[in-house]
Scaffold this active site. Structure first.
Site, PDB file in Angstrom:
ATOM      1  N   HIS A   2       0.772  -1.045  -0.030  1.00 28.70           N
ATOM      2  CA  HIS A   2       0.113   0.140  -0.111  1.00 28.70           C
ATOM      3  C   HIS A   2       1.085   1.243  -0.145  1.00 28.70           C
ATOM      4  O   HIS A   2       1.615   1.469   0.758  1.00 28.70           O
ATOM      5  CB  HIS A   2      -0.846  -0.111   1.167  1.00 28.70           C
ATOM      6  N   GLU A   5       1.433   3.704   2.967  1.00 28.27           N
ATOM      7  CA  GLU A   5       1.769   3.285   4.386  1.00 28.27           C
ATOM      8  C   GLU A   5       3.389   3.014   4.388  1.00 28.27           C
ATOM      9  O   GLU A   5       3.841   2.139   4.099  1.00 28.27           O
ATOM     10  CB  GLU A   5       1.232   1.959   4.589  1.00 28.27           C
ATOM     11  N   HIS A 109       2.777  -3.055   6.856  1.00 25.06           N
ATOM     12  CA  HIS A 109       1.782  -2.153   6.593  1.00 25.06           C
ATOM     13  C   HIS A 109       2.011  -1.284   7.663  1.00 25.06           C
ATOM     14  O   HIS A 109       2.760  -0.995   8.476  1.00 25.06           O
ATOM     15  CB  HIS A 109       0.596  -3.095   6.521  1.00 25.06           C
ATOM     16  N   GLU A 200       1.635  -4.734  11.070  1.00 28.60           N
ATOM     17  CA  GLU A 200       1.078  -3.206  11.110  1.00 28.60           C
ATOM     18  C   GLU A 200       1.973  -2.311  11.998  1.00 28.60           C
ATOM     19  O   GLU A 200       2.056  -2.606  13.174  1.00 28.60           O
ATOM     20  CB  GLU A 200      -0.445  -3.155  11.595  1.00 28.60           C
TER      21      GLU A 200
END
Length: 361
Positions: A2, A5, A109, A200
């Protein structure tokens, strides 16, 4: 993957610099690099990164690639037909996974602070009715997620990014968090024979530049400890009577059969990530009797070498050339569900309901 990110991208650039400059000076990093093949891809979605003109903590157009596709919903799915068109970036990564023998991976991420592990999707075969989609190697995945979280500066606290969402020990099963179709970590595990977790790393997807150094410090130890875990378990080579490697032999630990069986590469090598304990390893060459060996696996991550266990098939004399033996890119667990249903009594129930969907080495 992404583009908006950005923390993971910057952390990986720091990691490359740290590994290169520490080699020959830091004994741990030196041994790690001498015994581990490490591939680092700082970004899978450069177009998305370039499209992020106005940094935002929550959401921008840069999440998607140039064609407007979310690359983490773009892979073949083991549970349902993924009808999206496979993007060039996704195809390139799939080809890379097929070409290399990857064993352990992490997908970085932003937008949360947690280590998430497979499965991201699920069905009743994997326990989805209980809100958890369990893989055959669930214990290993929990260990991998805990390894990262416990070595991170704050992830282990499990506080999440706001009071509404917490993650005990800083880890979560992907499906338990939210169901995801076409994700990369499930694809890697099912078709790539590679244990991947999703990391994350920041509540803010695109933080200010002056915070990047702190993010690196928060993640440095966790990244190194996670890489060491590639040396968990057992590895070896399957050979014939003349010492030639046997490609595409199936090698699995009993009780941990994968829906797409794990096979040897062109050099006859296999790698199985397993926690310390006693296991029976089953090696099978199509057309020949299987070979079983009981192994006692220690924790060898500190020695940077998994347990070595080779298999020699004396009845195989002709060199076996490499053949394509990959599983078809179809919903394999969907087929498994149908097969299970075919041998079980059927109970017919009529339910009327209204449904609202929210949402190496």
């Amino acid at each position: 993957m992404h583009g908006d990110e950005t923390v993971g991208r910057e952390i990986l650039l720091h990691l490359i610099d740290f590994l290169v400059t520490s080699y020959g000076r830091d004994p741990v990093i030196t041994r790690l690099l001498n015994n581990t093949r490490i591939h680092i891809m700082p970004t899978m979605n450069p177009d998305g990164f370039e499209a992020t003109k106005m940094p935002d903590c929550y959401y921008t157009r840069g999440r998607y690639n140039r064609n407007g596709e979310d690359l983490n919903r773009n892979f073949p799915d083991a549970f349902e037909n993924n009808s999206v068109r496979i993007q060039p970036e996704t195809r390139a990564v799939m080809d890379w996974i097929k070409k290399e023998t990857f064993v352990l991976s992490a997908n970085l991420h932003g937008g949360a602070l947690v280590a998430s592990y497979t499965f991201d999707n699920g069905n009743p075969v994997t326990g989805s009715l209980e809100g958890y989609s369990k893989s055959p190697d669930d214990d290993v995945f929990i260990h991998l997620a805990r390894t990262y979280s416990s070595n991170h500066a704050s992830m282990y606290k499990g506080t999440g990014c706001d009071s509404r969402q917490t993650f005990p020990e800083g880890i979560t099963n992907g499906y338990s968090w939210y169901q995801l179709e076409g994700g990369m970590q499930d694809y890697n595990y099912v078709w790539g024979q590679c244990f991947e977790i999703t990391l994350e790393l920041s509540c803010c997807k695109y933080p200010p530049e002056n915070q990047l150094e702190k993010f690196w410090r928060d993640n440095r130890v966790a990244l190194i400890e996670y890489i060491k875990q590639v040396h968990l378990g057992v590895k070896g080579q399957v050979i014939d009577k003349n010492g030639n490697p046997i490609p595409n032999a199936i090698v699995e630990a009993e009780g941990r059969s994968h829906v797409c069986p794990y096979r040897t590469n062109e050099q006859g090598e296999y790698f199985l990530l397993l926690l310390p304990g006693t296991y029976v390893i089953n090696a099978t060459v199509p057309g020949f009797k299987s070979m079983l060996k009981t192994v006692e696996i220690p924790d060898n991550t500190g020695n940077f070498s998994a347990l070595k266990q080779d298999f020699s098939f004396p009845e195989v004399s002709d060199k076996i050339t490499s053949r394509v033996a990959s599983c078809p890119k179809i919903p394999l667990y969907q087929e498994l569900t149908r097969a299970s249903a075919a041998v079980k009594p059927t109970v017919h129930v009529l339910v009327l309901m209204t449904v609202m969907l929210v949402i190496f080495k």
